[in-house]
Structure formats: structure tokens, C-alpha cells
Design an enzyme around this catalytic site. Sequence first.
Site, PDB file in Angstrom:
ATOM      1  N   CYS A   1       0.849  -1.191   0.000  1.00 29.49           N
ATOM      2  CA  CYS A   1       0.000   0.000   0.000  1.00 29.49           C
ATOM      3  C   CYS A   1       0.881   1.237   0.000  1.00 29.49           C
ATOM      4  CB  CYS A   1      -0.882   0.030   1.245  1.00 29.49           C
ATOM      5  SG  CYS A   1      -1.781  -1.492   1.516  1.00 29.49           S
TER       6      CYS A   1
ATOM      7  N   ARG B   1       1.862   0.525  -5.783  1.00 30.85           N
ATOM      8  CA  ARG B   1       1.885  -0.310  -4.586  1.00 30.85           C
ATOM      9  C   ARG B   1       0.508  -0.852  -4.229  1.00 30.85           C
ATOM     10  NH1 ARG B   1       5.558   0.376  -0.470  1.00 30.85           N
ATOM     11  NH2 ARG B   1       7.544   1.011  -1.290  1.00 30.85           N
TER      12      ARG B   1
ATOM     13  N   TRP C   1      -3.830  -2.002  -1.231  1.00 26.79           N
ATOM     14  CA  TRP C   1      -3.946  -3.278  -1.928  1.00 26.79           C
ATOM     15  C   TRP C   1      -4.339  -4.282  -0.865  1.00 26.79           C
ATOM     16  CZ3 TRP C   1      -2.714  -8.320  -2.745  1.00 26.79           C
ATOM     17  CH2 TRP C   1      -3.013  -8.808  -4.022  1.00 26.79           C
TER      18      TRP C   1
ATOM     19  N   ASN D   1       0.383   0.654   6.711  1.00 27.09           N
ATOM     20  CA  ASN D   1       0.904  -0.400   5.827  1.00 27.09           C
ATOM     21  C   ASN D   1       1.451  -1.501   6.716  1.00 27.09           C
ATOM     22  OD1 ASN D   1       0.443   1.252   3.684  1.00 27.09           O
ATOM     23  ND2 ASN D   1       2.591   1.628   3.203  1.00 27.09           N
ATOM     24  N   GLY D   2       1.382  -2.734   6.251  1.00 27.79           N
ATOM     25  CA  GLY D   2       1.904  -3.851   7.038  1.00 27.79           C
ATOM     26  C   GLY D   2       0.765  -4.705   7.561  1.00 27.79           C
TER      27      GLY D   2
ATOM     28  N   GLU E   1      15.575 -20.496 -18.674  1.00 27.24           N
ATOM     29  CA  GLU E   1      15.564 -19.432 -17.667  1.00 27.24           C
ATOM     30  C   GLU E   1      16.679 -19.650 -16.638  1.00 27.24           C
ATOM     31  OE1 GLU E   1      14.480 -16.605 -17.337  1.00 27.24           O
ATOM     32  OE2 GLU E   1      14.501 -16.170 -15.211  1.00 27.24           O
TER      33      GLU E   1
ATOM     34  N   LYS F   1      19.537 -16.879 -15.923  1.00 24.79           N
ATOM     35  CA  LYS F   1      19.762 -16.330 -14.587  1.00 24.79           C
ATOM     36  C   LYS F   1      21.237 -16.447 -14.221  1.00 24.79           C
ATOM     37  CE  LYS F   1      17.211 -14.613 -13.920  1.00 24.79           C
ATOM     38  NZ  LYS F   1      16.064 -13.922 -14.364  1.00 24.79           N
TER      39      LYS F   1
ATOM     40  N   GLU G   1      23.473 -14.048 -16.279  1.00 26.19           N
ATOM     41  CA  GLU G   1      23.205 -12.645 -15.964  1.00 26.19           C
ATOM     42  C   GLU G   1      23.994 -12.170 -14.755  1.00 26.19           C
ATOM     43  OE1 GLU G   1      18.789 -10.981 -16.725  1.00 26.19           O
ATOM     44  OE2 GLU G   1      18.831 -12.833 -15.575  1.00 26.19           O
TER      45      GLU G   1
ATOM     46  N   HIS H   1      22.727 -32.890 -30.572  1.00 25.48           N
ATOM     47  CA  HIS H   1      22.877 -32.312 -31.902  1.00 25.48           C
ATOM     48  C   HIS H   1      23.919 -31.198 -31.916  1.00 25.48           C
ATOM     49  CE1 HIS H   1      19.560 -34.732 -33.335  1.00 25.48           C
ATOM     50  NE2 HIS H   1      18.869 -34.355 -32.273  1.00 25.48           N
TER      51      HIS H   1
ATOM     52  N   LYS I   1      17.555  -2.909 -15.742  1.00 23.44           N
ATOM     53  CA  LYS I   1      16.278  -3.503 -15.355  1.00 23.44           C
ATOM     54  C   LYS I   1      15.228  -3.284 -16.434  1.00 23.44           C
ATOM     55  CE  LYS I   1      13.427  -5.402 -12.427  1.00 23.44           C
ATOM     56  NZ  LYS I   1      13.588  -6.869 -12.475  1.00 23.44           N
TER      57      LYS I   1
HETATM   58  C1  G6P Z   1      15.943  -6.712 -19.248  1.00 19.37           C
HETATM   59  C2  G6P Z   1      16.015  -7.255 -17.844  1.00 19.37           C
HETATM   60  C3  G6P Z   1      15.451  -8.668 -17.810  1.00 19.37           C
HETATM   61  C4  G6P Z   1      14.057  -8.689 -18.357  1.00 19.37           C
HETATM   62  C5  G6P Z   1      13.995  -8.075 -19.757  1.00 19.37           C
HETATM   63  C6  G6P Z   1      12.569  -7.848 -20.183  1.00 19.37           C
HETATM   64  O1  G6P Z   1      16.801  -7.415 -20.043  1.00 19.37           O
HETATM   65  O2  G6P Z   1      17.335  -7.245 -17.389  1.00 19.37           O
HETATM   66  O3  G6P Z   1      15.446  -9.141 -16.487  1.00 19.37           O
HETATM   67  O4  G6P Z   1      13.580 -10.003 -18.404  1.00 19.37           O
HETATM   68  O5  G6P Z   1      14.618  -6.791 -19.758  1.00 19.37           O
HETATM   69  O6  G6P Z   1      12.004  -6.896 -19.323  1.00 19.37           O
HETATM   70  P1  G6P Z   1      10.474  -6.714 -19.103  1.00 19.37           P
HETATM   71  O7  G6P Z   1      10.365  -5.568 -18.128  1.00 19.37           O
HETATM   72  O8  G6P Z   1       9.883  -6.358 -20.435  1.00 19.37           O
HETATM   73  O9  G6P Z   1       9.932  -7.976 -18.562  1.00 19.37           O
END
Ligand code: G6P
Length: 613
Positions: free
Chosen positions: A2, A27, A79, A105-106, A486, A490, A493, A509, A608
Amino acid sequence: MCGIVGYVGNRPATEILLTGIKRLEYRGYDSAGIAVVDGGGIHLLKDRGKVRDLVEKVGAEWPAELREEVRNGIAHTRWATHGPPNAVNAHPHTDQSGRLAMVHNGIIENYVDIKRQLSAKGHVFKSETDSEALIHLIGEYYQGDLLHAVCAALKRVEGTFGIAVMAADQPGTIIAARRGSPILIGVGDDETLVASDAAAIVSHTRQVIYLDDNDVAVVTADGLEICDIDTVPVSREIASLDWDTSAAEKGGFEHFMLKEIFEQPDALTNCIRGRLDTDLGTAILAGLALPPRELADIGRLIMVACGTSMNAGMVGEYYFEDLADLQADVEQAAEFRYRNPIVSPRDMVLAISQSGETADTLAAVREATERGALIAGLCNVVGSTIARETGRGIYLHAGPEIGVASTKAFTCQVAVLLMMALKIGRCRRLSRHRGRQICEDIMAIPDAVRNVLAANDRIAKVAQVCAKADNMFFIGRGYMYPVALEGALKLKEISYVHAEGYHAAELKHGPIALLQEDVPVVALALDLPGREKMLGNIQECRARKAPVIAVVTEDDQELSEHADQVIRIPRTCAMTAPIPAAVALQLLAYHTARIRGCEIDQPRNLAKSVTVE
Ligand code: G6P
């Protein structure tokens, strides 16, 4: 989940408060409320709906003097946790006398006990919230000294809180306090603001004081005084608002990524909450905003996404095919508009994006819109560009994700895709009975994730193997194939270990040429269809001396014996298994990066939100 804003100063409070909670809407946005305080008492308005609905209500229902003259107040965007979103459960809440108001909040964990004790003394509660118990308790102690009343009440409270409290007979004072739920105070010229997030106040001042846990602040237009819960004064430094770091707190975790990994049971609970109709065996996804007939009539589903969101979409392909008999394909958003995508008006293009701002995904949405497809979005950030431009869609409710490596957004994306496939499936051929089973399976997801998190220490040990490697492979079949992709993403990255995700059968292959004793293979070998074939693939890897880290179903003793290292995850149905399996791989990547001394929250070269193509 919230947002809190408070204002005491020399400008009209109403607009500042409403603008403030608008900025915090990411939020929470299911209900909102405001209370302004002047000599005439507390003037309260709250309702279900978004902040803009509250703004309209204030415009329609409040006289000009409340909108333009009162200089003190508090506001909240909610929320819902305890009690559904409605006007009564919305904040601010008032005490028994109606002379005190509070936003919170909380979660007050012992609210049932408090309510019971106060009810015995004649208190009457209006809402289903935990918060109302706290303001009634403060009211019980209040005899003209608000600070002492708040401190006395907080001593009896278990749980978490960020609060702002006002009293009708002290209009120029807010008491703010925190434990586990952020509160910061913005210090301006002849005005002071209280907020749960800098976003609400940054346009007024950049001078802020972050309260520590158990701090209580007496806030007036002239500034503030902070004490602890025993009213012993403490001093806190003024910080200059730094946008990069102010967005969230690590909450005791070493990294945002770890915090977000551990938030997943709650994030998933929030994501699922209120979205399953266990009787009809379907999902309630109001944001899809299409009548069942049109959902049944979708010709093809094209998901456009980048990075981790694309991997989530790949899990979704299986869901739509298995539950809805719907042809579903994931397209790399960056490629979609540079090809000649064939989309008909009966096709739905679903943009999957945590941030809702990724440039390639946005461009794909615009391309699909021009081509006349049905458009929908699956975003985490409320009000983000993709969420707005698609107009129709589903929010993850995963909470802000600060860690660059996406974790909780991925698992919530997968959960939403499953619910969406369930809903579309029920509009097509999926039986109610099967739908009900799937609802049960979905509701079991948070506990399965908790179970994986409990194996954190074990996974940290397995990560020792990965930390020594320069190259790794992740392999899987069926639902575990996208999870392998994935897991590899991860790892690379954040730990910079080169990792590739492959379908287990594809390994032969080409990539198998690279296997040797210093190339570990993570084999997703759960007790699901394809397990026997995975066992064969594991043998192929071991025959080339590659160390195998097997992710297995907890009671699968046989498979464990064929691996060098084992990570066990709980037995779930095949469809929900990608979520706990992905969480195990998130922890594996995290610990590998930690052992290697990497900058986990700011991996090199990454961002991000990628807003350039
Ligand atoms: C960047 C981030 C990834 C993310 C991708 C897509 O590469 O580092 O972590 O998966 O963008 O971002 P989105 O906000 O569209 O999910």
C-alpha cells in the site's frame, strides 16, 4: 503493498495528498482514502477503486474549503490484505471516538486478540481489517498526548507497520512510526511530508529522513522529532534523495535479488488472490475484458516478450495448448515487427513485460495494434506504458522488483499464464472438474515455493560446483525446457558463468561436443512425463565425464543415485512444477554469483528496464 502520504504545512493539503498517493499507486490501487484535519475535526473520504476515482469523489463531494484550505492530512492507497477492497476496509481508519485517524501499511498479526479485548470494553469495529484494531488501541490510550498513546499501543502490537496518525484536537501534528514497513519524512520549507515511498514526495523536497524500525516521529510543519518506542529521543540524519537507491529497501537481505526470491510465496499469493473461482473451476481475470464467447473464439495467441518474460511465455505455450487447445507461440519482441507477422483480427497478441516499458515489446504491441489484432498486456508495473497502451490485461501484483535479474516477476508471470489458460480453456473445452483440480494445484504453489526456499543452504552448497565452472548447460524436456532456458539465463546474468539452456534431446545435436569434466550440466529431471528419457540424457552427460546436478522430485531416490549433486523439490502437478523448479535455479544462480564475488544487484552491462531497441 500500500502507499502512505501525510502532509502538515502551509499549503492546501488535499491536492498534495492526492497527487502523492497517485504516485504510489503501483503499490496498491484497489481502494483509496484521505483524511484532512482542521479545527472542525477530521474530514474523511474513502472508497473502493483507484486514486482517480477518489479524486473525482473529492471534487464532487467536498466543499471548496476542504479542498483548498485545510493544511494537514493523511492519505492511503490500498492493496487489500485483510478484508476485500471496499469503502469500509479502505484507509484511513478511525478510533472508537472518531477523533483519531490512521493510515497503515503492514500487518498487525495479533489484531484478533486486540479486537477481542477491546470489544469486551465496548469498542465496535466497522471493518474487517487488522489496521482498525491498532487505531482503536491507540484511541484507548489517548488522553491528549498522541505520542504517548501511539507508543503505548505499538508496544502491544505484533507484526509490521508503517503508520501515520492524526488527532482532531492537534490538527498540525502527524505521528509516524515504522516497524518492517518503510516510512520516510520529507523536510521542506515550512512543511513536512510523510510517505511510504520517496516517489510520493520527491517533487516537493529531496531532503528526507528514513525512519528506522521502532522509530516514532512527531511531525509538524516546522520539522520533526524522533524518539524510540519508549519515547527516548533518537537522532537520524537527513539524506538527500537519491533516486537510484530510494525506490525500495533490502529488508535485512544482503541483496534485493535474494529478498525478491524469498518474497515469492507472498508475491504468488498476491498474484493468485481473488483470481480463482474454485466452484466453477476457472480464473477470474477481469482485466482481460472479453466476453467468454470472444475468448473461446481466439484463433491464435502470440506472446511477445524479451528476456525472462519471453521464457515465461514459453511455459505459457504449453499451458494454452494443454488446457485450451489454443495454438500459442512466443515471438521475440525484437523480431516481431521486423518480420511480416501474420495476425488476423481473431488473433490475440499478448505482451509480457515486468516493467511494461521494454522498447522492443512496446514496438511489437504497436505493430500488432496496427495490424488489427486483439491486444492484451501482462505487466507488473501498474500504469506502465505497455499496460496503458494495451488497455486490456492482467497485472502480476508481484510488488516492485528492484533486482535486475527478474525472479518473482517470472514466477508470477507463469502463474498468470496458467490462470489465463485455465480461463480460456474453460470457455472452450476444459471440464469444470479438471478446472477445479487446476485451481487446487495453483493454490498449492506458494507452499511448494516455501519448501524450495527451505533448501537454500543445500542449494548454496551445490553452487560451489557452479562457481568453479566457466561453462555450463541446463537441460530439460516439456514444461522443464523453458525452465532450463531461464536457469541458464539467470546464471549468466549475475554470475558471468557462460551457460546455455537446451532441450535435453538437442544436446546430442552439437553441444554434447563441449561436455567434459569441468562443464557441469544441470538436468531438470523431475518425476514428470519424460523422466525416463531424462535419465538417459543424464547418462549421456556422465559418460562424457560432465558433473551432473539433477533437480529431482523430493522422493525420487532412484534418479538421485544417477547424479553427482541433487537438488530436491516438492512433488507438484506437471503444470505448476516450473515455478518451484525455477526458484531452485534462481537460488543456484544467486549463490554462484555470491561465491564468485559478483555485484548481484547491479550485474555488469544490464539494465532492469530496457527502453531502447
Ligand atoms: C531486461 C532485464 C530482464 C528482463 C527483460 C525484459 O533485459 O534485465 O530481467 O527479463 O529486460 O524486461 P520486461 O520488463 O519487459 O519484462
